[in-house]
Design a protein around this motif. Structure first.
Motif, short mmCIF file in Angstrom:
data_model
loop_
_atom_site.label_atom_id
_atom_site.label_comp_id
_atom_site.label_asym_id
_atom_site.label_seq_id
_atom_site.Cartn_x
_atom_site.Cartn_y
_atom_site.Cartn_z
N THR A 91 0.84 -1.21 0.00
CA THR A 91 0.00 0.00 0.00
C THR A 91 0.88 1.25 0.00
OG1 THR A 91 -1.73 -1.21 1.16
CG2 THR A 91 -1.85 1.20 1.25
N SER A 105 5.16 -6.50 -2.48
CA SER A 105 4.95 -6.63 -1.05
C SER A 105 5.47 -7.98 -0.57
CB SER A 105 3.45 -6.51 -0.74
OG SER A 105 3.21 -6.72 0.63
N GLN A 138 0.73 -8.91 -6.66
CA GLN A 138 0.33 -10.31 -6.83
C GLN A 138 1.16 -11.05 -7.88
OE1 GLN A 138 -1.60 -12.02 -4.95
NE2 GLN A 138 -2.65 -10.41 -3.80
N ASP A 166 1.14 -1.98 -10.10
CA ASP A 166 1.02 -2.67 -8.82
C ASP A 166 1.24 -4.15 -9.12
OD1 ASP A 166 0.08 -4.17 -6.73
OD2 ASP A 166 -1.62 -2.89 -6.28
N LYS A 203 3.38 -11.41 0.28
CA LYS A 203 2.73 -12.22 -0.77
C LYS A 203 3.70 -13.25 -1.35
CE LYS A 203 -0.74 -9.23 -0.55
NZ LYS A 203 -2.10 -9.47 -0.15
N1 PLP Z 1 -2.03 -4.47 -4.25
C1 PLP Z 1 -2.55 -5.68 -4.43
C2 PLP Z 1 -2.87 -6.16 -5.82
C3 PLP Z 1 -2.80 -6.52 -3.33
O1 PLP Z 1 -3.32 -7.73 -3.53
C4 PLP Z 1 -2.47 -6.05 -2.05
C5 PLP Z 1 -2.76 -6.86 -0.85
O2 PLP Z 1 -3.68 -7.66 -0.83
C6 PLP Z 1 -1.92 -4.76 -1.92
C7 PLP Z 1 -1.71 -4.00 -3.04
C8 PLP Z 1 -1.56 -4.20 -0.57
O3 PLP Z 1 -0.40 -4.79 -0.07
P1 PLP Z 1 -0.02 -4.67 1.47
O4 PLP Z 1 -0.96 -5.58 2.21
O5 PLP Z 1 1.39 -5.10 1.59
O6 PLP Z 1 -0.22 -3.25 1.85
#
Ligand code: PLP
Length: 405
Positions: free
Chosen positions: A72, A198, A178, A175, A201
């Motif tokens: 995020t 992130s 995933q 982003d 994941k």
């Molecule tokens: N973007 C995507 C596509 C996600 O699936 C997620 C988390 O589920 C995020 C961003 C956010 O990641 P984080 O939980 O590390 O803030």
């Protein structure tokens, strides 16, 4: 009760090897990497090595890696840093199926004087690049399109969109939270300017993320503080977690192909058996172009939340495509954007596998899901005598053939 964890797009198990690699940095090697003394210096060297491993996983240069606290923060930073760098530009382009880390940010910007164009997707969750091309204008600062969707696993043509953005002088962010660790990524071959990932994941802990910033990209920091990360993100580095992410990146790179072949086979077995054994079951998203671990399945005429509770009582951890907001059940924004009929969108479940998933676990799921759906349909107002009631009686639905993928 055994635990069958098939919610890996929500978060993954921290790999034991990762935990082991991190431990000394809590106990013995606790120096601050910015310190002048040898004790900090040795930590700085380990951070350098971790940075190189993460860079290798995505085909980047180590200097292009900026550590953050999560996906995020990386997403928010990408947008803010670009808008701060181009204050005269007030337009951003995203898609309707982005994660809230981008979508909620877009809504905030919309309320604060920016113009946001959200590009929609088709029934299979695919994006038409032509629509992005049409949306670009003189004051477009940034285009943000996720690499792979978290609910359906559908992969977007981000390399093509990045080329388009570059040709029009617009910054491109993806982003890839995933996608990283699940599909091969080589940023050297692309025009992508900014990329988010992130740790949690890909079997590193929660609370560590990365923003890739391509060399030469204009970047005014979002978190303003010390000189860390070459002035691009203030704050003392989260040393143990960065070491953990480095280890996770090394493991992901080493096993990507073999792991994916195995996971894909398990996912396909799960889907095919569900379709074969349960009528009015469909797979959401472009089945030809998806992450190998993700399956979004709709069981028509039942509530996803009810399925989840039954699964959870059996130790099976999955997630639903709908979100319970202020007492009313709203189907997921992703499935709504795809135009999935509400009787199917409400009954959607996401199964997301990892390298820890086993065939025995898939068999356990397959043993129980048909009974759960049968039980729930027996009390569904849309289902009678082993079949859906006439579709003409269901406002807002289209009928879907049993077993459609
Ligand atoms: N973007 C995507 C596509 C996600 O699936 C997620 C988390 O589920 C995020 C961003 C956010 O990641 P984080 O939980 O590390 O803030």
């Amino acid at each position: 009760m055994k635990t069958v964890y098939v919610d890996n797009n929500a978060t993954t198990r921290t790999a034991p090897e990762v935990v082991e690699a991190m431990m000394p940095y809590f106990t013995e090697l606790y120096g601050n990497p910015s310190s002048m003394h040898f004790f900090g210096g040795q930590v700085a060297e380990e951070l350098r090595q971790a940075r190189a491993k993460i860079a290798e996983l995505i085909g980047a240069d180590p200097d292009e890696i900026v550590y953050t606290s999560c996906g995020t923060e990386s997403d928010n930073t990408a947008i803010w840093a670009t808008l701060r760098s181009y204050p005269q530009k007030k337009h951003i382009i995203a898609t309707r199926v982005e994660h809230p880390a981008i979508n909620s940010m877009s809504n905030y910007l919309r309320e604060n004087g920016y113009r946001v164009t959200d590009i929609s997707v088709d029934r299979e969750g695919r994006l038409d690049v032509g629509r992005i091309k049409e949306a670009i204008s003189e004051d477009t600062a940034i285009i943000s399109v996720m690499w792979a969707n978290n609910e359906t696993g559908v992969i977007f043509p981000v390399e093509e969109i990045a080329e388009l953005a570059a040709s029009r002088g617009v910054v491109f962010h993806t982003d890839a939270v995933q996608a990283v660790g699940k599909i091969p990524i080589d940023l050297k071959k692309t025009e992508i300017d900014l990329l988010s990932l992130s740790g949690h994941k890909l079997h590193a802990p929660k609370g560590i993320g990365v923003l890739y910033v391509k060399k030469g990209t204009k970047f005014k920091p979002y978190i303003i503080g010390g000189h860390q990360e070459k002035g691009r993100r203030g704050g003392t580095e989260n040393v143990p977690y960065i070491i953990g992410l480095g280890k996770a990146a090394e493991m992901a790179l080493g096993s990507l192909e073999d792991k994916n072949t195995r996971i894909r086979a398990l996912r396909d077995k799960l889907e095919q058996s569900l379709i074969d054994s349960i009528p009015n079951t469909m797979i959401n998203g472009d089945v030809q172009n998806r992450l190998p671990n993700t399956s979004s399945v709709s069981f028509e005429f039942v509530e996803g939340e009810a399925i989840l509770i039954h699964l959870s009582n059996l130790g099976i951890c999955a997630s639903s495509g709908s979100a319970c907001t202020s007492g009313s059940l709203e189907p997921s924004h992703v499935l709504r954007a795809m135009g999935v009929p509400f009787t199917a969108a409400h009954g959607s479940i996401r199964f997301s596998l990892s390298s820890y998933s086993t065939e025995e676990e898939v068999d356990y799921i397959l043993e129980h899901v048909p009974n759960i759906i049968q039980k729930l349909r027996s009390i569904s107002p849309f289902w009678k005598d082993g079949k859906p009631i006439e579709s003409s009686l269901l406002t807002g639905t289209t009928s879907i053939g049993a077993g459609s993928r």
